[in-house]
Write a protein that holds these residues in place. Sequence first.
Motif, PDB file in Angstrom:
ATOM      1  N   VAL A 208     -51.222 -31.587  -5.156  1.00 20.28           N
ATOM      2  CA  VAL A 208     -52.197 -30.554  -4.799  1.00 20.28           C
ATOM      3  C   VAL A 208     -51.913 -29.983  -3.414  1.00 20.28           C
ATOM      4  CG1 VAL A 208     -54.628 -30.119  -4.287  1.00 20.28           C
ATOM      5  CG2 VAL A 208     -54.000 -31.456  -6.309  1.00 20.28           C
ATOM      6  N   ILE A 209     -51.675 -30.865  -2.433  1.00 22.57           N
ATOM      7  CA  ILE A 209     -51.447 -30.350  -1.085  1.00 22.57           C
ATOM      8  C   ILE A 209     -50.085 -29.662  -0.964  1.00 22.57           C
ATOM      9  CG2 ILE A 209     -53.045 -31.926   0.041  1.00 22.57           C
ATOM     10  CD1 ILE A 209     -50.788 -33.702   0.829  1.00 22.57           C
ATOM     11  N   SER A 210     -49.177 -29.926  -1.899  1.00 22.15           N
ATOM     12  CA  SER A 210     -47.939 -29.157  -1.934  1.00 22.15           C
ATOM     13  C   SER A 210     -48.228 -27.684  -2.212  1.00 22.15           C
ATOM     14  CB  SER A 210     -46.997 -29.710  -3.012  1.00 22.15           C
ATOM     15  OG  SER A 210     -46.536 -30.993  -2.687  1.00 22.15           O
ATOM     16  N   LEU A 211     -49.221 -27.424  -3.052  1.00 26.69           N
ATOM     17  CA  LEU A 211     -49.614 -26.042  -3.323  1.00 26.69           C
ATOM     18  C   LEU A 211     -50.166 -25.374  -2.066  1.00 26.69           C
ATOM     19  CD1 LEU A 211     -51.330 -26.458  -6.814  1.00 26.69           C
ATOM     20  CD2 LEU A 211     -49.044 -25.560  -6.317  1.00 26.69           C
ATOM     21  N   VAL A 212     -50.910 -26.134  -1.273  1.00 28.05           N
ATOM     22  CA  VAL A 212     -51.425 -25.594  -0.010  1.00 28.05           C
ATOM     23  C   VAL A 212     -50.258 -25.263   0.922  1.00 28.05           C
ATOM     24  CG1 VAL A 212     -52.841 -26.079   2.019  1.00 28.05           C
ATOM     25  CG2 VAL A 212     -53.575 -26.887  -0.238  1.00 28.05           C
ATOM     26  N   GLY A 213     -49.301 -26.176   0.995  1.00 26.40           N
ATOM     27  CA  GLY A 213     -48.128 -25.925   1.826  1.00 26.40           C
ATOM     28  C   GLY A 213     -47.342 -24.717   1.361  1.00 26.40           C
ATOM     29  N   LEU A 214     -47.213 -24.549   0.047  1.00 28.39           N
ATOM     30  CA  LEU A 214     -46.513 -23.384  -0.495  1.00 28.39           C
ATOM     31  C   LEU A 214     -47.221 -22.094  -0.102  1.00 28.39           C
ATOM     32  CD1 LEU A 214     -44.344 -22.135  -2.338  1.00 28.39           C
ATOM     33  CD2 LEU A 214     -45.914 -22.497  -4.269  1.00 28.39           C
ATOM     34  N   TRP A 215     -48.541 -22.096  -0.177  1.00 27.12           N
ATOM     35  CA  TRP A 215     -49.324 -20.899   0.196  1.00 27.12           C
ATOM     36  C   TRP A 215     -49.102 -20.544   1.666  1.00 27.12           C
ATOM     37  CZ3 TRP A 215     -53.707 -20.732   3.526  1.00 27.12           C
ATOM     38  CH2 TRP A 215     -54.340 -19.484   3.581  1.00 27.12           C
ATOM     39  N   ILE A 216     -49.096 -21.557   2.526  1.00 25.75           N
ATOM     40  CA  ILE A 216     -48.882 -21.303   3.953  1.00 25.75           C
ATOM     41  C   ILE A 216     -47.470 -20.778   4.192  1.00 25.75           C
ATOM     42  CG2 ILE A 216     -48.684 -22.396   6.218  1.00 25.75           C
ATOM     43  CD1 ILE A 216     -50.940 -24.281   5.377  1.00 25.75           C
ATOM     44  N   ARG A 217     -46.508 -21.348   3.516  1.00 24.10           N
ATOM     45  CA  ARG A 217     -45.114 -20.931   3.717  1.00 24.10           C
ATOM     46  C   ARG A 217     -44.849 -19.525   3.222  1.00 24.10           C
ATOM     47  NH1 ARG A 217     -41.198 -26.291   3.007  1.00 24.10           N
ATOM     48  NH2 ARG A 217     -41.657 -27.027   5.115  1.00 24.10           N
ATOM     49  N   ARG A 218     -45.537 -19.111   2.194  1.00 25.67           N
ATOM     50  CA  ARG A 218     -45.330 -17.758   1.676  1.00 25.67           C
ATOM     51  C   ARG A 218     -45.815 -16.700   2.662  1.00 25.67           C
ATOM     52  NH1 ARG A 218     -43.814 -17.068  -3.487  1.00 25.67           N
ATOM     53  NH2 ARG A 218     -44.841 -15.029  -3.589  1.00 25.67           N
ATOM     54  N   GLY A 219     -46.666 -17.095   3.607  1.00 31.98           N
ATOM     55  CA  GLY A 219     -47.134 -16.159   4.617  1.00 31.98           C
ATOM     56  C   GLY A 219     -46.294 -16.163   5.884  1.00 31.98           C
ATOM     57  N   ALA A 220     -45.227 -16.982   5.902  1.00 29.59           N
ATOM     58  CA  ALA A 220     -44.373 -17.054   7.088  1.00 29.59           C
ATOM     59  C   ALA A 220     -43.438 -15.848   7.156  1.00 29.59           C
ATOM     60  CB  ALA A 220     -43.560 -18.340   7.076  1.00 29.59           C
ATOM     61  N   VAL A 221     -42.832 -15.646   8.310  1.00 32.24           N
ATOM     62  CA  VAL A 221     -41.925 -14.527   8.541  1.00 32.24           C
ATOM     63  C   VAL A 221     -40.481 -15.025   8.462  1.00 32.24           C
ATOM     64  CG1 VAL A 221     -41.203 -12.760  10.197  1.00 32.24           C
ATOM     65  CG2 VAL A 221     -43.622 -13.387  10.008  1.00 32.24           C
ATOM     66  N   GLU A 222     -39.654 -14.337   7.701  1.00 29.60           N
ATOM     67  CA  GLU A 222     -38.243 -14.682   7.588  1.00 29.60           C
ATOM     68  C   GLU A 222     -37.558 -14.588   8.954  1.00 29.60           C
ATOM     69  OE1 GLU A 222     -34.877 -15.983   6.746  1.00 29.60           O
ATOM     70  OE2 GLU A 222     -36.287 -15.878   5.067  1.00 29.60           O
ATOM     71  N   THR A 223     -36.734 -15.588   9.273  1.00 30.03           N
ATOM     72  CA  THR A 223     -36.109 -15.637  10.596  1.00 30.03           C
ATOM     73  C   THR A 223     -34.666 -15.149  10.610  1.00 30.03           C
ATOM     74  OG1 THR A 223     -35.428 -17.949  10.263  1.00 30.03           O
ATOM     75  CG2 THR A 223     -37.577 -17.556  11.304  1.00 30.03           C
ATOM     76  N   ARG A 224     -34.071 -14.930   9.450  1.00 30.37           N
ATOM     77  CA  ARG A 224     -32.727 -14.345   9.456  1.00 30.37           C
ATOM     78  C   ARG A 224     -32.794 -12.908   9.939  1.00 30.37           C
ATOM     79  NH1 ARG A 224     -29.166 -14.447   4.340  1.00 30.37           N
ATOM     80  NH2 ARG A 224     -31.014 -13.436   3.475  1.00 30.37           N
ATOM     81  N   SER A 225     -31.848 -12.521  10.755  1.00 29.35           N
ATOM     82  CA  SER A 225     -31.812 -11.149  11.254  1.00 29.35           C
ATOM     83  C   SER A 225     -31.439 -10.182  10.142  1.00 29.35           C
ATOM     84  CB  SER A 225     -30.796 -11.026  12.391  1.00 29.35           C
ATOM     85  OG  SER A 225     -29.481 -11.243  11.901  1.00 29.35           O
ATOM     86  N   GLU A 226     -31.704  -8.902  10.366  1.00 26.56           N
ATOM     87  CA  GLU A 226     -31.321  -7.878   9.399  1.00 26.56           C
ATOM     88  C   GLU A 226     -29.815  -7.893   9.158  1.00 26.56           C
ATOM     89  OE1 GLU A 226     -32.831  -5.668   7.578  1.00 26.56           O
ATOM     90  OE2 GLU A 226     -34.911  -5.850   8.200  1.00 26.56           O
ATOM     91  N   GLU A 227     -29.058  -8.129  10.210  1.00 22.64           N
ATOM     92  CA  GLU A 227     -27.606  -8.161  10.080  1.00 22.64           C
ATOM     93  C   GLU A 227     -27.163  -9.283   9.155  1.00 22.64           C
ATOM     94  OE1 GLU A 227     -23.602  -8.657  12.872  1.00 22.64           O
ATOM     95  OE2 GLU A 227     -25.600  -8.600  13.781  1.00 22.64           O
TER      96      GLU A 227
END
Length: 433
Positions: A208-227
């Motif tokens: 169950v808490i894995s689903l909570v973690g997934l929800w939080i992670r989906r709102g994170a910002v990608e850190t790879r640069s555009e390049e």
Amino acid sequence: MTGSAPIAQSRPAASPARLPVRQLAAASVGNAVEWYDWYAYSFLAVYFAGQIFPKGAGNSLVPLLSTFAVFAVGFFMRPVGGLLMGAVADRLGRRAALSVTIVLMGGGSLLVAVTPTYTSAGVLGPVVLVVARLLQGLSVGGEFAASTTFLVESAGPGRRGLFSSFQYVSTTAGQLVASGLAALLAQVLTDAQMTSWGWRVAFAVGAVISLVGLWIRRGAVETRSEEQQRAPRPGLFEALRRHPRQSLLICGITVGGTIAYYTWTTYLPTYATVHAGLGKGDALTAGTITLAFFAVLQPLGGMLSDRIGRKPLLIGFAVGFAVLVVPLLHLLTGSLLSLVLVGCAGMVLLTGYTSVAAAVNAEVFPARVRAAGIGFPYSLTVAVFGGTAPYVGTWFQQAGHAEWFPWYVAVLCLVSAAVYVVLPETAGRPLDR
């Protein structure tokens, strides 16, 4: 159209630094969930072993031994996970890899929760358990590579050490929650209830808490640069093929740290029980206290490394552990206080490694292959040296040479110390993006 392009291209690189809380939460919550599920298995194995594996003729230890053999299978899947999930992070993005790892861990936890007993389903029960541990091993191996890269790339200037320290803050939090819930269930339920169904509750909670973690992670910002996102995708073995020196460097950086970490966080209570006569309850209590102390130390170590560099902390850890591990273990007596003091002393030294390991590893590789470059050699070294620490300690004891184990730890720390001495200082350098 053309006038808006520079603004659109600048956002991915800038956003992580503006959203430190979200980025830290995305990496830390998921990492805590990963390690909660991983440690819940070892804490609760004594209850479900007899349900899943049949007893050997006249030997009641067969189910438990079989259960821990499956645990080891999961451990040795970690290098595969580090390679595969690292490649996902380098090819598809850090956030995508973080989502995959937490789904794998949650799915593995759910499978453990619904694993049929040997009585009801025969060999299907052990098969389901093995599949679950394979999924979790892949997940944990990939988690370090993806979350390490994500954390360090999310940090603003002069904060990479601080951000990297949350790798072990969240790992320790997951371990503490797993042990706490296991202890609570054991207190509330009878032994019969724990053996029958109570152990399943902890794994269902993990799913169950894995689903909570997934929800939080989906709102994170990608850190790879555009390049990096536009560049050709790296091959699966490109990091190993094109950067063999850096791969070996990760092994050298890790070997002393992982043996010290697993000795002090996993094997020390057992060592105190066997060699100093400490009661099992006191050993577990002392372990909980020292783990909490360890978690508090991590951000302090990370911030210190941002000010004075990574190498002083790494060298201090390796030399300090090599010199003091033998006398520290000899100071153990049958009292709770002695284990707490010895444990906390070792945690102070260990923080010199754990608080900066993520930053150092990420700073070794270029962004293009950073996650896969970290994932495979790190996970392989942990599996070979860290995961076997309790076994090696027990083997020395059975061979009648228990006093050799601290020296074994000291030698491996000296190996890493030699690596740290020649390691370039990377704290003040810009991170390749």
